[in-house]
Motif scaffolding. Structure first.
Motif, PDB file in Angstrom:
ATOM      1  N   ARG A 437       0.880  -1.214   0.081  1.00 42.47           N
ATOM      2  CA  ARG A 437      -0.068  -0.115   0.091  1.00 42.47           C
ATOM      3  C   ARG A 437       1.000   1.428   0.278  1.00 42.47           C
ATOM      4  O   ARG A 437       0.769   2.270  -0.825  1.00 42.47           O
ATOM      5  N   GLU A 438       2.029   1.038   0.494  1.00 45.27           N
ATOM      6  CA  GLU A 438       2.948   2.070   0.919  1.00 45.27           C
ATOM      7  C   GLU A 438       3.324   2.359  -0.411  1.00 45.27           C
ATOM      8  O   GLU A 438       3.744   4.144  -0.338  1.00 45.27           O
ATOM      9  N   GLU A 439       3.809   1.834  -1.175  1.00 46.97           N
ATOM     10  CA  GLU A 439       4.754   1.860  -2.641  1.00 46.97           C
ATOM     11  C   GLU A 439       3.659   2.291  -3.759  1.00 46.97           C
ATOM     12  O   GLU A 439       3.972   3.099  -4.451  1.00 46.97           O
ATOM     13  N   ILE A 440       2.826   2.037  -3.235  1.00 46.01           N
ATOM     14  CA  ILE A 440       1.335   2.427  -4.753  1.00 46.01           C
ATOM     15  C   ILE A 440       1.083   4.000  -4.310  1.00 46.01           C
ATOM     16  O   ILE A 440       1.131   4.964  -5.071  1.00 46.01           O
ATOM     17  N   ALA A 441       0.550   4.206  -2.774  1.00 49.81           N
ATOM     18  CA  ALA A 441       0.572   5.959  -2.496  1.00 49.81           C
ATOM     19  C   ALA A 441       1.972   6.846  -3.107  1.00 49.81           C
ATOM     20  O   ALA A 441       1.453   8.060  -3.315  1.00 49.81           O
ATOM     21  N   ARG A 442       3.314   5.951  -2.402  1.00 49.58           N
ATOM     22  CA  ARG A 442       4.014   6.767  -3.332  1.00 49.58           C
ATOM     23  C   ARG A 442       3.878   7.132  -4.681  1.00 49.58           C
ATOM     24  O   ARG A 442       4.356   8.161  -5.417  1.00 49.58           O
ATOM     25  N   VAL A 473      -8.766   2.045 -12.825  1.00 48.81           N
ATOM     26  CA  VAL A 473      -9.577   1.182 -13.941  1.00 48.81           C
ATOM     27  C   VAL A 473      -8.365   1.084 -14.957  1.00 48.81           C
ATOM     28  O   VAL A 473      -8.201   3.095 -15.088  1.00 48.81           O
ATOM     29  N   GLY A 474      -7.936   0.447 -15.070  1.00 50.12           N
ATOM     30  CA  GLY A 474      -7.847   0.468 -17.198  1.00 50.12           C
ATOM     31  C   GLY A 474      -6.208   0.989 -17.297  1.00 50.12           C
ATOM     32  O   GLY A 474      -5.355   0.902 -16.907  1.00 50.12           O
ATOM     33  N   GLY A 475      -5.937   2.172 -18.310  1.00 43.64           N
ATOM     34  CA  GLY A 475      -4.729   2.114 -19.122  1.00 43.64           C
ATOM     35  C   GLY A 475      -3.828   2.797 -17.260  1.00 43.64           C
ATOM     36  O   GLY A 475      -2.915   2.524 -17.717  1.00 43.64           O
ATOM     37  N   PHE A 476      -4.684   3.623 -16.445  1.00 43.10           N
ATOM     38  CA  PHE A 476      -3.735   4.283 -15.906  1.00 43.10           C
ATOM     39  C   PHE A 476      -3.126   2.998 -14.839  1.00 43.10           C
ATOM     40  O   PHE A 476      -2.171   3.426 -14.300  1.00 43.10           O
ATOM     41  N   VAL A 477      -3.663   2.136 -14.943  1.00 45.83           N
ATOM     42  CA  VAL A 477      -2.943   1.366 -13.451  1.00 45.83           C
ATOM     43  C   VAL A 477      -1.879   0.529 -13.689  1.00 45.83           C
ATOM     44  O   VAL A 477      -0.765   0.801 -13.825  1.00 45.83           O
ATOM     45  N   ARG A 478      -2.014   0.347 -15.601  1.00 48.06           N
ATOM     46  CA  ARG A 478      -0.739  -0.152 -16.367  1.00 48.06           C
ATOM     47  C   ARG A 478       0.197   0.888 -16.139  1.00 48.06           C
ATOM     48  O   ARG A 478       1.149   0.354 -15.903  1.00 48.06           O
ATOM     49  N   ASP A 479      -0.224   2.438 -16.701  1.00 50.85           N
ATOM     50  CA  ASP A 479       0.490   3.158 -16.622  1.00 50.85           C
ATOM     51  C   ASP A 479       1.204   4.073 -15.484  1.00 50.85           C
ATOM     52  O   ASP A 479       3.144   3.873 -15.440  1.00 50.85           O
ATOM     53  N   LEU A 480       0.551   3.500 -13.928  1.00 55.76           N
ATOM     54  CA  LEU A 480       1.470   3.954 -13.112  1.00 55.76           C
ATOM     55  C   LEU A 480       2.045   2.274 -12.732  1.00 55.76           C
ATOM     56  O   LEU A 480       3.364   2.664 -12.450  1.00 55.76           O
ATOM     57  N   LEU A 481       2.089   1.252 -12.464  1.00 56.93           N
ATOM     58  CA  LEU A 481       3.104   0.130 -12.376  1.00 56.93           C
ATOM     59  C   LEU A 481       4.482  -0.043 -13.143  1.00 56.93           C
ATOM     60  O   LEU A 481       5.266  -0.377 -12.743  1.00 56.93           O
ATOM     61  N   LEU A 482       3.998   0.680 -14.578  1.00 55.01           N
ATOM     62  CA  LEU A 482       5.272   0.304 -15.182  1.00 55.01           C
ATOM     63  C   LEU A 482       6.128   1.561 -15.319  1.00 55.01           C
ATOM     64  O   LEU A 482       7.166   1.794 -15.468  1.00 55.01           O
TER      65      LEU A 482
END
Length: 514
Positions: A437-442, A473-482
């Motif tokens: 959760r901390e990494e996602i928030a960062r 949702v969507g491409g936002f999540v993909r781009d965030l993780l990449l």
């Protein structure tokens, strides 16, 4: 007479003897020497095939034999043999699939890897060097792998074990023979001991794990106590099993585990024995049976510590519940609305009295029971776990009640829920584990402009106040993780999105969707 020898431990099983054969195929100048005590099924196999195998017994060696170089397989301890002295041996090579002992002499050469069977390590090299095997040799090597991996089903089994077994089948290993010697019938003495052990079983629960201790004193020596542990484990299905038998002046302990959270090898080290996480053994001399069992009980809390507890995998947040008097049709509407596959059923006192599943509701509606209360079809009982219980405890509750979700209670209050999906997360490798959760928030704070992030947080607060959940949702999540540049931002509401839009429009301006 000087001799280069391949040695292993006493009470020798197929993995140890097969490893001796494998080492001999790799180092033909070394002679595999059988220990004094060999398991009965191994004895029977060797009795049939001894003439085409290279083994020698200790009593066949000349009395003046002096061991010069030694290969140890499936053990890291020199056996007690006349003519074998650590100070006169030039070279000791250890080949083992257990963890390297910390007190191993520094001049010994260690070759090892954590595999299901030690035989696998040797077969791998035999295959790489394209060394020919006879069908009898291939079958003995396969017996070694199959016995120590539970026919390739134990959790410690690796892909290397499977590849080695497949290669041995290609070399002519006979599965009919393997099955014959692994399904060996019990002797009369073993049957008597087995019945006696069943009458002396103690079950203890530590950190959510069920552990069985079967202890007894027997009036004669019995080979292969480990074989009996298999039958007891099949009967009681514990997380760990300890078979403790006093025969003569020593106590034999056989330990088995179904989880790495109970490392029986480390427990057996406390008794001078050893092994690996799932299987281990020890021999204790000149101690009473009660003393050994009492010490074992005292040790268990130190070594039974679940790596994964309920709190590590449960889903948190607002957990929706349902009252037992709610009609089945109303429950179905709520399941459709929230997309849930089930609800904890809670009475007016806040007590969990059951769990309702989507399957229960669908079946009831099929039989035109929509006006009946959910209490008529729910899985009844105090079905819940606590945050500090083990994941194995959750699995037992799910299988016992045939439910796919279990509420988590702390101080009498529901604080989370565990679903089958949560359990599947544990199957992921460390590289596949989800971000914290901390990494996602960062990443969110770094990727989203401050003004938009404030707006998203405001929307989330409103949704939360209404009992809804909000998701990216969507491409936002993909781009965030990449960690790619963000082009747009999409949100999905678990709840009434139109109602939320109207509320946001009233509070912040704009027009709500219709």
């Amino acid at each position: 007479m000087e001799l280069n020898a391949i040695l292993t431990h006493e009470h020798t099983d197929f993995d140890a003897v097969a490893s001796q054969l494998g080492a001999h195929k790799l180092y033909p100048s070394y002679v595999p020497i059988l220990p004094r005590r060999v398991n009965k099924n191994v004895q029977d196999f060797l009795a049939l095939h001894r003439d085409v195998l290279p083994f020698k017994r200790i009593d066949e060696l000349p009395p003046n034999t002096r061991f010069v170089n030694v290969i140890l397989v499936e053990t890291q301890t020199l056996p007690s043999i006349k003519g074998l002295r650590p100070d006169t041996v030039r070279l000791v090579r250890v080949i083992d699939h257990h963890e390297k002992r910390e007190d191993l002499p520094p001049d010994w050469h260690f070759e090892g890897q954590l595999t299901g069977a030690c035989t696998t390590l040797l077969v791998q090299k035999i295959a790489e060097r394209r060394i020919a095997l006879t069908p009898v040799e291939a079958t003995l090597l396969l017996l070694g792998i199959y016995e120590d991996t539970g026919s390739l089903t134990y959790a410690g089994t690796t892909s290397l074990d499977l590849r080695a077994a497949a290669w041995l089948l290609e070399q002519g290993a006979n599965l009919d023979v393997v099955r014959t010697f692994l399904d060996h019938p019990l002797t009369e003495s073993q049957r008597r001991l087995y019945r006696q052990l069943l009458q002396n079983i103690e079950t203890v629960d530590i950190n959510g794990y069920t552990i069985v201790i079967a202890a007894t004193e027997f009036d004669e020596y019995v080979d292969e106590v480990s074989t009996l542990s298999h039958f007891i484990r099949e009967l009681h299905d514990p997380a760990a099993l300890f078979v403790v038998v006093k025969m003569g002046d020593h106590v034999q302990i056989v330990a088995r585990s179904t989880t790495d959270d109970i490392h029986v090898g480390r427990i057996m080290e406390q008794f001078g024995g050893g092994g690996h996480a799932r299987a281990a053994a020890a021999f204790v001399d000149n101690q009473a049976l009660d003393q050994v069992v009492q010490r074992l009980r005292a040790l268990l809390p130190r070594f039974v510590e679940p790596a994964h507890r309920v709190r590590d995998i449960m889903s948190r947040g607002r957990i929706r519940t349902i009252h037992p008097d709610t009609t089945i049709r109303e429950a179905h509407e709520q399941m459709v609305r929230w997309g849930h596959e089930g609800f904890p059923v809670v009475d007016e006192n806040g007590q969990v009295v059951g769990v309702l599943t989507r399957r229960d509701v669908d079946r009831a509606l099929h039989h035109h029971m929509g006006k009946q209360p959910v209490s008529a079809v729910m899985h009844k009982g105090a079905i819940f776990v606590t945050p500090d219980e083990s994941v194995e405890r959750v699995q037992r509750v799910m299988t016992e009640y045939n439910v796919g979700q279990v509420p988590v209670l702390e101080n009498g209050r529901i604080v989370g829920i565990v679903t089958r999906t949560d359990l599947l997360k544990l199957w992921q490798s460390p590289q596949e584990q989800p971000y914290s959760r901390e990494e996602i928030a960062r990443r969110l704070e770094a990727a989203i402009p401050p003004a938009i992030l404030r707006l998203v947080r405001a929307i989330a607060r409103e949704a939360n106040d209404m009992g809804y959940s909000l998701y990216f949702v969507g491409g936002f999540v993909r781009d965030l993780l990449l960690e790619q540049p963000l082009k747009d931002l999409d949100l999905v509401v678990e709840g009434d999105a139109v109602r939320l839009a109207h509320r946001l429009a009233e509070k912040y301006g704009g027009r709500g969707g219709g």
